[in-house]
Design an enzyme around this catalytic site. Structure first.
Site, PDB file in Angstrom:
ATOM      1  NE  ARG A   1      10.383  -1.103  51.811  1.00  0.00           N
ATOM      2  CZ  ARG A   1       9.281  -0.920  51.583  1.00  0.00           C
ATOM      3  NH1 ARG A   1       8.911  -1.348  50.353  1.00  0.00           N
ATOM      4  NH2 ARG A   1       8.395  -0.656  52.238  1.00  0.00           N
TER       5      ARG A   1
ATOM      6  CE1 TYR B   1      29.018 -17.316  43.571  1.00  0.00           C
ATOM      7  CE2 TYR B   1      26.821 -17.043  43.937  1.00  0.00           C
ATOM      8  CZ  TYR B   1      27.850 -16.916  44.340  1.00  0.00           C
ATOM      9  OH  TYR B   1      28.194 -16.739  45.723  1.00  0.00           O
TER      10      TYR B   1
ATOM     11  CG  ASP C   1      26.873 -13.354  37.280  1.00  0.00           C
ATOM     12  OD1 ASP C   1      27.426 -12.439  37.440  1.00  0.00           O
ATOM     13  OD2 ASP C   1      26.519 -14.108  38.292  1.00  0.00           O
TER      14      ASP C   1
ATOM     15  CE  LYS D   1      31.738 -12.321  44.998  1.00  0.00           C
ATOM     16  NZ  LYS D   1      30.777 -13.204  44.211  1.00  0.00           N
TER      17      LYS D   1
END
Ligand SMILES: *Cc1c(COP(=O)(O)O)cnc(C)c1O
Length: 383
Positions: free
Chosen positions: A48, A102, A174, A199
């Site tokens: 983490r 998006y 982005d 992607k």
């Protein structure tokens, strides 16, 4: 060995890789431990905290690909986006976001920000004047997405960074649709580059991941928030993502080529009403795209002649799959109205220029002749 001046495919294949000193295996060993001995009391190695061996190795590769000092890998693109935004915004701050975004990012901002006391404005257009018009005294961040989803609009990165400099704002992009193969926004002065690694980085429709790349200082700031929010990617998937990125350069270049040829085919086709692809000279921002992109990407959108049923057309395709998500080696197609932008109201969609018949096409790496034949037979069935 490790030198950022290496070419794209060398970075994709080798940069940052871990050495298997014990067995001299060809690929990075996978470290799944969630518990590591303290070398010294200061270094707490824990998944983490984004600092396991595989996370650190892959972060170096992504940073090299985006020409930045550092990077962090997240459990999803939305985790990378939300952590980056929350690290740079607090109650009372304001953010200006481009209107074509998006769908998930739009929902994050419009559904969650109010409860954190963060103000936001979406632009009315994509010119720098449209962004400037929304800047307020408490604005801290400008957020862009180029090429955008699903209409492949292009935002002028140099104009945005000039504006940000004038008002002392942090810029975020982005960069998912372009991938680092086609666009490196840092070279145009953007501060923070975000990816849905689901992607093009993943590229095989089997990994959900996100990444953010920036200076050491900015990444440290996102890390400080990210370790509390807990959005890291599992080391096994980090390892798979490293494998995927090895072929990203060749995959994306093949996808660029297929998209260009498909866009040209659709543009010439009298049964097609409109084609949106930055690689077409008819695209309103073709010249701008040439200035800031190295390739025009593997995504395009189009509208069939209004007499045709675009949903039936999609069902009649045989090779191209009608499915969510994008950027895999297999070609996929979808209706933004029914899927990615389905949660937006009809007015919001209209405001973004998304017509009901719009079809978004993610080109894979199949032979272009086979893809064109599939599109042609499905169009023929609508007549
Ligand atoms: C898919 C996508 C995201 C969200 O990424 P997830 O990995 O699904 O969380 C963000 N931006 C763009 C442009 C995307 O295509």
């Amino acid at each position: 060995m490790e030198n950022k001046k290496q070419g794209l495919n060398t970075i994709c294949t080798h940069y940052g890789e871990l050495k298997d000193t014990e067995f001299k295996g060809a690929v990075s060993p996978l470290y799944m431990s969630t518990s590591y001995a303290f070398d010294d009391v200061e270094v707490k190695r824990y998944p983490r905290y984004f600092n396991t061996p595989n996370q650190v190795a892959l972060s170096k590769k992504i940073a090299a690909l985006e020409h930045t000092e550092a990077a962090l890998i997240f459990g999803s693109g939305m985790a990378a986006i939300s952590n980056s935004l929350m690290a740079f915004l607090k109650a009372g701050d304001h953010i200006v976001l481009q209107k074509t975004l998006y769908g998930g990012t739009y929902n994050l901002v419009s559904e969650e920000f109010e409860k954190f006391g963060i103000e936001f404005s979406f632009t009315d257009g994509l010119n720098s004047e449209d962004f400037e018009a929304k800047i307020k005294e408490n604005t801290k961040v400008i957020y862009v997405e180029t090429p955008s989803n699903p209409l492949l609009t292009i935002t002028d990165l140099k104009a945005i960074t000039a504006l940000a400099k004038k008002y002392n704002l942090v810029t975020m992009i982005d960069n998912t649709f372009a991938s680092p193969v086609n666009q490196n926004p840092i070279d145009f002065g953007i501060d923070i580059v975000i990816h849905s690694a689901t992607k093009y980085m993943g590229g095989h429709s089997d990994i959900l991941a996100g990444a953010v790349a920036s200076t050491e200082k900015n990444i440290e700031r996102i890390f400080q928030l990210g370790k509390n929010f807990g959005g890291n990617l599992s080391d096994y998937t980090v390892w798979l993502l490293e494998r995927s990125i090895k072929t990203m350069g060749i995959r994306v270049k093949a996808q660029n080529e297929n998209a260009q040829k498909m866009a040209e085919y659709l543009y010439e086709n009298t049964d097609v009403e409109a084609v949106y692809y930055p690689g077409l000279p008819s695209h309103p921002d073709h010249e701008l795209a040439k200035l800031q992109m190295k390739g025009f990407g593997g995504m395009l959108s189009f509208e069939l002649n209004s007499k045709m049923d675009s949903y039936k057309f999609q069902q009649d395709l045989q090779l191209v799959k009608s499915s969510m998500s994008l950027a895999g080696v297999e070609s996929t197609i979808l209706s933004p109205t029914k899927t990615s932008h389905g949660l937006l109201s009809p007015e919001e969609r209209e405001n973004q220029g998304i017509k009901d018949g719009l079809i978004r096409f993610s080109l894979g790496i199949e032979e272009i002749e086979d893809l064109i034949a599939d599109i042609a037979q499905a169009i023929a069935k609508q007549k």
